[in-house]
Design an enzyme around this catalytic site. Sequence first.
Site, PDB file in Angstrom:
ATOM      1  N   PRO A  56       9.045  65.476  41.359  1.00 18.55           N
ATOM      2  CA  PRO A  56       9.322  64.615  42.513  1.00 18.55           C
ATOM      3  C   PRO A  56      10.559  63.765  42.274  1.00 18.55           C
ATOM      4  O   PRO A  56      10.686  63.152  41.208  1.00 18.55           O
ATOM      5  CB  PRO A  56       8.077  63.735  42.591  1.00 18.55           C
ATOM      6  N   GLY A 111       8.860  60.776  46.327  1.00 21.98           N
ATOM      7  CA  GLY A 111       7.845  59.783  46.634  1.00 21.98           C
ATOM      8  C   GLY A 111       7.826  59.513  48.136  1.00 21.98           C
ATOM      9  O   GLY A 111       8.869  59.281  48.750  1.00 21.98           O
ATOM     10  N   GLN A 129       4.228  63.899  47.432  1.00 25.63           N
ATOM     11  CA  GLN A 129       3.846  62.842  46.485  1.00 25.63           C
ATOM     12  C   GLN A 129       3.554  61.548  47.246  1.00 25.63           C
ATOM     13  O   GLN A 129       4.453  60.956  47.864  1.00 25.63           O
ATOM     14  CB  GLN A 129       4.948  62.598  45.449  1.00 25.63           C
ATOM     15  N   TYR A 170       4.254  51.577  39.577  1.00 29.12           N
ATOM     16  CA  TYR A 170       3.862  51.246  40.947  1.00 29.12           C
ATOM     17  C   TYR A 170       2.378  50.890  41.027  1.00 29.12           C
ATOM     18  O   TYR A 170       1.748  50.626  40.004  1.00 29.12           O
ATOM     19  CB  TYR A 170       4.264  52.394  41.889  1.00 29.12           C
ATOM     20  N   ARG A 229      -0.088  62.060  39.235  1.00 24.76           N
ATOM     21  CA  ARG A 229       0.936  61.947  38.181  1.00 24.76           C
ATOM     22  C   ARG A 229       0.668  60.684  37.360  1.00 24.76           C
ATOM     23  O   ARG A 229       0.463  59.603  37.927  1.00 24.76           O
ATOM     24  CB  ARG A 229       2.316  61.853  38.830  1.00 24.76           C
ATOM     25  N   GLY A 234      13.265  67.705  36.487  1.00 32.55           N
ATOM     26  CA  GLY A 234      13.762  66.747  37.466  1.00 32.55           C
ATOM     27  C   GLY A 234      15.255  66.905  37.675  1.00 32.55           C
ATOM     28  O   GLY A 234      15.703  67.726  38.490  1.00 32.55           O
TER      29      GLY A 234
HETATM   30  C1  LIG Z   1      17.015  60.561  41.140  1.00 33.18           C
HETATM   31  C2  LIG Z   1      15.612  60.547  40.612  1.00 33.18           C
HETATM   32  C3  LIG Z   1      14.577  60.180  41.446  1.00 33.18           C
HETATM   33  C4  LIG Z   1      13.247  60.195  40.979  1.00 33.18           C
HETATM   34  N1  LIG Z   1      12.246  59.892  41.849  1.00 33.18           N
HETATM   35  C5  LIG Z   1      10.946  60.031  41.449  1.00 33.18           C
HETATM   36  C6  LIG Z   1       9.887  59.884  42.388  1.00 33.18           C
HETATM   37  O1  LIG Z   1      10.080  59.673  43.596  1.00 33.18           O
HETATM   38  N2  LIG Z   1       8.622  60.018  41.910  1.00 33.18           N
HETATM   39  C7  LIG Z   1       8.352  60.268  40.586  1.00 33.18           C
HETATM   40  O2  LIG Z   1       7.183  60.365  40.203  1.00 33.18           O
HETATM   41  N3  LIG Z   1       9.345  60.444  39.691  1.00 33.18           N
HETATM   42  C8  LIG Z   1      10.632  60.363  40.087  1.00 33.18           C
HETATM   43  N4  LIG Z   1      11.644  60.626  39.205  1.00 33.18           N
HETATM   44  C9  LIG Z   1      11.328  61.142  37.841  1.00 33.18           C
HETATM   45  C10 LIG Z   1      11.351  62.683  37.820  1.00 33.18           C
HETATM   46  O3  LIG Z   1      10.286  63.236  38.573  1.00 33.18           O
HETATM   47  C11 LIG Z   1      11.234  63.273  36.379  1.00 33.18           C
HETATM   48  O4  LIG Z   1       9.971  62.939  35.852  1.00 33.18           O
HETATM   49  C12 LIG Z   1      12.322  62.755  35.471  1.00 33.18           C
HETATM   50  O5  LIG Z   1      13.608  62.988  36.035  1.00 33.18           O
HETATM   51  C13 LIG Z   1      12.241  63.415  34.078  1.00 33.18           C
HETATM   52  O6  LIG Z   1      12.420  64.815  34.157  1.00 33.18           O
HETATM   53  P1  LIG Z   1      13.816  65.487  33.702  1.00 33.18           P
HETATM   54  O7  LIG Z   1      14.048  65.061  32.260  1.00 33.18           O
HETATM   55  O8  LIG Z   1      13.580  66.962  33.825  1.00 33.18           O
HETATM   56  O9  LIG Z   1      14.872  64.973  34.617  1.00 33.18           O
HETATM   57  C14 LIG Z   1      12.976  60.574  39.637  1.00 33.18           C
HETATM   58  C15 LIG Z   1      14.039  60.924  38.794  1.00 33.18           C
HETATM   59  C16 LIG Z   1      15.338  60.915  39.258  1.00 33.18           C
HETATM   60  C17 LIG Z   1      16.452  61.326  38.335  1.00 33.18           C
END
Ligand SMILES: Cc1cc2nc3c(=O)[nH]c(=O)nc-3n(C[C@H](O)[C@H](O)[C@H](O)COP(=O)(O)O)c2cc1C
Length: 380
Positions: free
Chosen positions: A23, A55, A97, A184, A232, A332
């Site tokens: 997400p 989210g 989400q 949150y 999550r 992500g």
């Molecule tokens: C721009 C951005 C927005 C994100 N928004 C959310 C979100 O809305 N909800 C959430 O649970 N995690 C959010 N995350 C965390 C990601 O879901 C993910 O867990 C995180 O980037 C780590 O994974 P990665 O190392 O593959 O990037 C966000 C991350 C980024 C970079």
Amino acid sequence: MKTLFEPFNLSGAMLQNRIVMAPMTRARAANDIADEQTALYYTQRATAGLIVSEGTPISRQGQGYLLNPGIFTAAQIAGGRLTTDSAHSVGGKIFAQLWHVGRVSHSSIQGDDALPVSASSKAAKSAMAFGYDQNGKSGPVPVPAPRQLSTNEVEDVIRQFARAAENAIKAGFDGVEIHGANGYLHEQFLNPRVNDRTDRYSAESLQNRLRFTIDVIDAITNAIGAERTDIRLPPYGQLFDMLLYDEINETYTALVGAIGQRKLAYVHIMNQTGFKRIDKGSEETNHGNFFALLETFKHFLPHTALILAGGLTRNIAEKMINNNIIDLAAFGVPYISNPDLVARLKNNWPIADADRNTFYGQHAIGYIDYPPYKPQQYNK
Ligand SMILES: Cc1cc2nc3c(=O)[nH]c(=O)nc-3n(C[C@H](O)[C@H](O)[C@H](O)COP(=O)(O)O)c2cc1C
């Protein structure tokens, strides 16, 4: 040997592969309603076995940032339908989400200039929401001390989660993920250094601290079924002033146990322990503790898939799947800049870097304009 590229049965729904798009809030939804551009963004990424949407606020009160597509009005449900129809038309699966930010909000977003609400009356130190300043200009704004929810209001929020889950299904989502991470509302109840209540949702006992999250899970599973529900969780996460506490292992083990008993579709664990990208304050790493705890979770989840996100690569993910620690791997940031991430991982093609400046709120740029990899272009 299991690979990331084989189909996976998620509580009866067949996923094309074991790769999940994590997400990610992208803050591009005008009037907080998903539109055609949102649909295109997700459809470009629909070769993922599963997409978890950004989210998605369950109510105005649960919103902490402008331009997030919510799921509490008829127009928002219709907007979500554009994405789900489009992603399904190319074989994708997408969960919404469900998000309540609790204290990480600002009066300018709440409507009627109301204070944000929480399990707690303590402010999240140095946290910023994204709303309007005194001159009506949009931008980062420091969060105030919240108003603590009354017991009746907590029950209202639980009902709002269930209603949002029903709305998500009406909008065509394949299921919902409860956003229990990132500091949150759920963590504000779970964390005994933040939760300062005295009622049955208080921090006086483990059972009371878990009660809000378990009540939300039960309300949603009653509304849409356990096979379409998941959550999550971020053990050792410290985002938005979530202070570490002694009972972290006990808390998450008990919660994962309750999830296993309820046969949710999956639990999505987020590794924030070595994670500095969106939380620069988190210098204290707890990598060892996190992985030891992760290994215990699988024992409590005989019918529930385990997803991990945070810093994964193909090699790490496949090793963990083959060691039976996780079932699915979420990515992500790589998904921001690689809409065809599945093909790139499978063929060992280069992974494009994402531009951090366009993570949020720059319209189409940095959103729907990352191209798929074209091998012939580079082989000339
Ligand atoms: C721009 C951005 C927005 C994100 N928004 C959310 C979100 O809305 N909800 C959430 O649970 N995690 C959010 N995350 C965390 C990601 O879901 C993910 O867990 C995180 O980037 C780590 O994974 P990665 O190392 O593959 O990037 C966000 C991350 C980024 C970079």
